[in-house]
Design a protein around this motif. Structure first.
Motif, mmCIF file in Angstrom:
data_model
loop_
_atom_site.group_PDB
_atom_site.id
_atom_site.type_symbol
_atom_site.label_atom_id
_atom_site.label_comp_id
_atom_site.label_asym_id
_atom_site.label_seq_id
_atom_site.Cartn_x
_atom_site.Cartn_y
_atom_site.Cartn_z
ATOM 1 N N LEU A 133 -12.763 12.167 7.815
ATOM 2 C CA LEU A 133 -14.071 11.824 7.421
ATOM 3 C C LEU A 133 -13.966 10.982 5.843
ATOM 4 C CD1 LEU A 133 -16.317 14.742 7.774
ATOM 5 C CD2 LEU A 133 -16.102 12.795 9.196
ATOM 6 N N ASP A 134 -12.887 11.655 5.100
ATOM 7 C CA ASP A 134 -12.578 11.026 3.742
ATOM 8 C C ASP A 134 -11.755 9.736 4.112
ATOM 9 O OD1 ASP A 134 -13.538 13.045 2.292
ATOM 10 O OD2 ASP A 134 -11.749 14.246 2.536
ATOM 11 N N SER A 135 -10.977 9.505 5.011
ATOM 12 C CA SER A 135 -10.112 8.400 5.438
ATOM 13 C C SER A 135 -11.007 7.075 5.537
ATOM 14 C CB SER A 135 -8.927 8.608 6.407
ATOM 15 O OG SER A 135 -8.102 9.759 6.230
ATOM 16 N N LEU A 136 -12.197 7.173 6.329
ATOM 17 C CA LEU A 136 -12.868 6.247 6.524
ATOM 18 C C LEU A 136 -14.097 5.930 5.645
ATOM 19 C CD1 LEU A 136 -13.889 7.467 10.203
ATOM 20 C CD2 LEU A 136 -12.298 5.801 9.649
ATOM 21 N N ALA A 137 -14.065 6.560 4.495
ATOM 22 C CA ALA A 137 -14.972 6.132 3.375
ATOM 23 C C ALA A 137 -14.593 4.892 2.891
ATOM 24 C CB ALA A 137 -14.708 7.083 2.347
ATOM 25 N N ASP A 138 -13.673 4.241 2.730
ATOM 26 C CA ASP A 138 -13.208 2.987 2.250
ATOM 27 C C ASP A 138 -12.440 2.079 3.367
ATOM 28 O OD1 ASP A 138 -14.503 3.372 -0.179
ATOM 29 O OD2 ASP A 138 -12.784 4.559 -1.093
ATOM 30 N N TYR A 139 -12.607 2.396 4.549
ATOM 31 C CA TYR A 139 -11.817 1.954 5.441
ATOM 32 C C TYR A 139 -12.277 0.386 5.650
ATOM 33 C CZ TYR A 139 -9.071 2.562 9.642
ATOM 34 O OH TYR A 139 -8.029 2.720 10.779
ATOM 35 N N ASN A 140 -11.085 -0.539 6.004
ATOM 36 C CA ASN A 140 -11.347 -2.007 6.067
ATOM 37 C C ASN A 140 -10.560 -2.206 7.516
ATOM 38 O OD1 ASN A 140 -8.689 -2.290 5.128
ATOM 39 N ND2 ASN A 140 -9.457 -1.980 3.401
ATOM 40 N N ARG A 141 -10.730 -3.585 7.710
ATOM 41 C CA ARG A 141 -9.980 -4.171 8.738
ATOM 42 C C ARG A 141 -8.286 -4.275 8.765
ATOM 43 N NH1 ARG A 141 -11.897 -10.145 10.480
ATOM 44 N NH2 ARG A 141 -13.715 -9.084 10.570
ATOM 45 N N HIS A 142 -7.955 -4.288 7.634
ATOM 46 C CA HIS A 142 -6.435 -4.303 7.281
ATOM 47 C C HIS A 142 -5.877 -3.023 7.703
ATOM 48 C CE1 HIS A 142 -2.746 -4.827 5.415
ATOM 49 N NE2 HIS A 142 -2.507 -3.825 4.634
ATOM 50 N N MET A 143 -6.612 -2.031 7.211
ATOM 51 C CA MET A 143 -6.396 -0.495 7.551
ATOM 52 C C MET A 143 -6.546 -0.293 8.933
ATOM 53 S SD MET A 143 -7.954 1.382 4.310
ATOM 54 C CE MET A 143 -7.951 0.966 2.795
ATOM 55 N N LEU A 144 -7.062 -0.803 9.711
ATOM 56 C CA LEU A 144 -7.311 -0.524 11.163
ATOM 57 C C LEU A 144 -6.197 -1.408 11.744
ATOM 58 C CD1 LEU A 144 -8.909 0.147 13.655
ATOM 59 C CD2 LEU A 144 -10.214 -1.942 13.587
ATOM 60 N N THR A 145 -5.849 -2.510 11.132
ATOM 61 C CA THR A 145 -4.679 -3.123 11.751
ATOM 62 C C THR A 145 -3.477 -2.431 11.710
ATOM 63 O OG1 THR A 145 -5.697 -5.518 11.310
ATOM 64 C CG2 THR A 145 -3.422 -5.523 11.933
ATOM 65 N N ARG A 146 -3.109 -1.750 10.571
ATOM 66 C CA ARG A 146 -2.161 -1.022 10.209
ATOM 67 C C ARG A 146 -1.873 0.303 11.294
ATOM 68 N NH1 ARG A 146 -1.918 0.064 3.949
ATOM 69 N NH2 ARG A 146 -0.503 1.940 4.938
ATOM 70 N N ASP A 147 -3.251 0.790 11.266
ATOM 71 C CA ASP A 147 -3.292 2.172 12.433
ATOM 72 C C ASP A 147 -3.006 1.732 13.758
ATOM 73 O OD1 ASP A 147 -3.759 3.973 10.206
ATOM 74 O OD2 ASP A 147 -5.930 3.758 10.383
ATOM 75 N N ILE A 148 -3.620 0.571 14.331
ATOM 76 C CA ILE A 148 -3.382 0.190 15.724
ATOM 77 C C ILE A 148 -1.840 -0.002 16.198
ATOM 78 C CG2 ILE A 148 -3.701 -1.609 17.239
ATOM 79 C CD1 ILE A 148 -6.722 -1.912 16.342
ATOM 80 N N SER A 149 -1.427 -0.714 15.059
ATOM 81 C CA SER A 149 -0.033 -1.113 15.010
ATOM 82 C C SER A 149 1.066 0.231 15.413
ATOM 83 C CB SER A 149 0.639 -2.160 14.074
ATOM 84 O OG SER A 149 2.105 -2.302 14.140
#
Length: 574
Positions: free
Chosen positions: A24-40
């Motif tokens: 819940l805290d991690s998604l507070a300021d989540y963005n596309r760059h972070m999503l790309t890192r997490d998927i990789s």
């Protein structure tokens, strides 16, 4: 007040942890760059977890898909509900020996019950804020049982590493040795060649986060060595039709589809015998997951929530058995890979689970030709990395208590089981702790000013007065000293350097105060602060002492003079 109101009030007063997943805290300021890192990162960890999940499942005595289902379901739930941003959950080497033993003694159905029970225990450990107490387990015990488990994992793999024909490996250490020796004549050179080659490939393969060197090396570095071993060994066995045992020949392959929901067979008489197994799985799971989370914190400059992590682990272990899974916990190797691959949030762990699910749905039939000897090589490598072998070399520089605790835990883990090892290890650690605390506790005569008469004596107490060290107070509180002709009329106890005092010591002092009063003598306690002062007030000794409870030795001297004067007046009046 009604029963419902009383229950609500009781729950309100309990120190319960807040259920707040770190996602819940991690998604507070989540963005596309972070999503790309997490998927990789999730895709990379999924490839690393694929062979490990199957290998841990087989080594635990269950089909390979059980390990995969655990990595998928438990891995997803641990990331969803856990308290660490980058931890990857799934089947772990630490559980292999325990699970194998439970299955050998109670069967698969009861393993499901034990896992469900351990999940409940883990959840309540987190709910009641017991996450911080895991750190009180001595590191010597953790190293001892970790090395012991590593030895047992390696020993279990000898069968497939050498290609021996053994219907079922026993769980007992000596029976394992006996069985391996009895079947050494069934040695399969093809299986051994695959195993030793696989081990060397994994050992020398560049790490997934090694980005230096030429372009081809950087490209190869992105491929996990374990996946390379699976692909190469499967191709070799398929092309040359080698006579070795495979997943297909042993288990009939891996089902291509989603795991089905299944209720465990419940037998109350057997379930009553599983409490020890449930507790073992819960304690080991909590230690492994929180140690892993601590490693992740040091690598990411973050701080995990231990109580939320335990609640997340509990939910995962409660649910996964209903879908054919086995106990799960945090895994250091996959978590480190996740971090090195650039993971930012628990989304990476969830992607890792989805990746494994896609592999099962798309490529499960291909797993039938994977040789068991290659999986054995992977587990031998895991066992080698799992053990802290350098600690044995450092033992000669360690204290006797550290040596005894580590070695006892290690040998008991190998020869008996983890439960016995941890129990005895904790007992030995506690005994040495009491011995050390007793050694640092000192009760010695205090020097008094020259004008103080011989009828006043003072004792300086340093350290901790508890049930293991109150023997050092016996000389002071000996009632026979009160009837001696030269006995002191006033006894001063200096608590200035007293760190802690328990109820056993308080009881001895309370009895001493009453004995002094019966002989018209007095006790003065000086310098009591913090815990010792609270104990004096709680037991009522502070009220009994009254003005004889003084802040320091200077006040004690003045109080002694006043008490002596009062005693002299009473004697003169008589």
């Amino acid at each position: 007040m009604s029963f419902k109101q009383q229950t609500r009030e009781l729950l309100h007063r309990m120190p319960l942890a807040r259920f707040h997943p770190v996602l819940l805290d991690s998604l507070a300021d989540y963005n596309r760059h972070m999503l790309t890192r997490d998927i990789s990162a999730g895709l990379t960890v999924g490839m690393v977890a694929l062979p490990l999940a199957m290998a841990f499942g087989i080594a635990s005595g269950v089909p390979p898909e059980a390990g995969l289902y655990t990595a998928i379901i438990a891995g997803f739930l641990i990331s969803l509900f856990g308290g660490c941003r980058v931890q990857i959950g799934g089947p772990a080497g630490a559980f292999v020996v325990i699970i194998y033993g439970i299955i050998a003694q109670y069967g698969i159905s009861n393993l499901m019950l034990a896992t469900i029970g351990s999940g409940i225990i883990l959840f309540f450990m987190g709910l009641f804020k017991l996450g911080g107490f895991i750190k009180f387990i001595p590191i010597s015990i953790v190293i001892g049982f970790t090395n012991g488990i590593a030895v047992m994992i390696g020993l279990q793999q000898v069968k497939d590493f050498l290609g021996l024909t053994i219907a079922k490996m026993p769980a007992d250490f000596f029976e394992m040795i006996k069985t391996l020796y009895a079947h050494i004549s069934t040695f399969n050179p093809w299986a051994f060649a695959i195993a030793i080659t696989s081990f060397l490939i994994i050992f020398f393969w560049p790490k997934g986060y090694s980005m230096g060197g030429p372009q081809w090396k950087r490209w190869l570095a992105h491929l996990p060595g374990t996946v390379v071993v699976l692909v190469l060994s499967t191709l070799v066995v398929t092309i040359f039709n080698l006579p070795v045992e495979t997943i297909g020949s042993k288990f009939g392959g891996i089902p291509q589809g989603l795991p089905s929901f299944e209720l465990p067979d419940f037998d109350w008489q057997t379930a009553k015998q599983l409490y020890g197994s449930m507790l073992t799985l819960a304690v080991l799971g909590s230690i492994e997951s929180l140690l892993c989370a601590r490693v992740a914190d040091t690598m990411t400059d973050d701080r995990h929530d231990p109580n939320q992590e335990l609640m997340g682990q509990g939910i995962a272990n409660f649910i996964v058995p209903f879908f054919g899974g086995i106990p799960a916990t945090g895994t250091i190797a996959r978590t480190v890979t996740n971090i090195k691959s650039g993971a930012f949030s628990p989304v990476a762990g969830m992607v890792h689970a989805v990746t494994l699910l896609v592999v099962i749905l798309a490529a499960a039939p291909l797993a039938a030709s994977i040789p068991l000897s290659a999986l054995a090589a992977i587990l031998v490598f895991v066992a080698w990395n799992m053990g802290n072998w350098r600690e044995f070399m450092r033992l000669k520089r360690m204290s006797l208590s550290y040596k005894a605790t580590l070695l006892l835990t290690f040998f008991l883990t190998v020869v008996f089981d983890l439960t016995v090892a941890v129990e005895f290890g904790l007992v030995v650690a506690c005994i040495f702790f009491l011995y050390r605390m007793n050694n640092i506790t000192v009760v010695e005569p205090a020097t008094l000013p020259f004008h103080m008469p011989d009828t006043v004596e003072a004792w300086h107490i340093r350290g901790a007065l508890f049930f293991g060290s109150i023997s050092k107070l016996e000389h002071v509180t000996d009632p026979h000293r009160l009837i001696a002709a030269d006995s002191a009329k006033i006894v001063i106890l200096d608590f200035t350097d007293l760190i802690s005092i328990d109820n056993s010591a308080m009881d001895q002092i309370e009895v001493f105060v009453r004995a002094l009063h019966r002989h018209n003598h007095e006790l003065i306690i000086a310098g009591a602060t913090g815990h010792s002062l609270r104990q004096l007030k709680r037991t009522g000794i502070a009220d009994e002492l009254g003005p004889n409870l003084v802040p320091d030795m200077e006040f004690a001297m003045a109080r002694a003079d006043l008490v002596l004067a009062e005693m002299a007046k009473k004697e003169a009046a008589l």
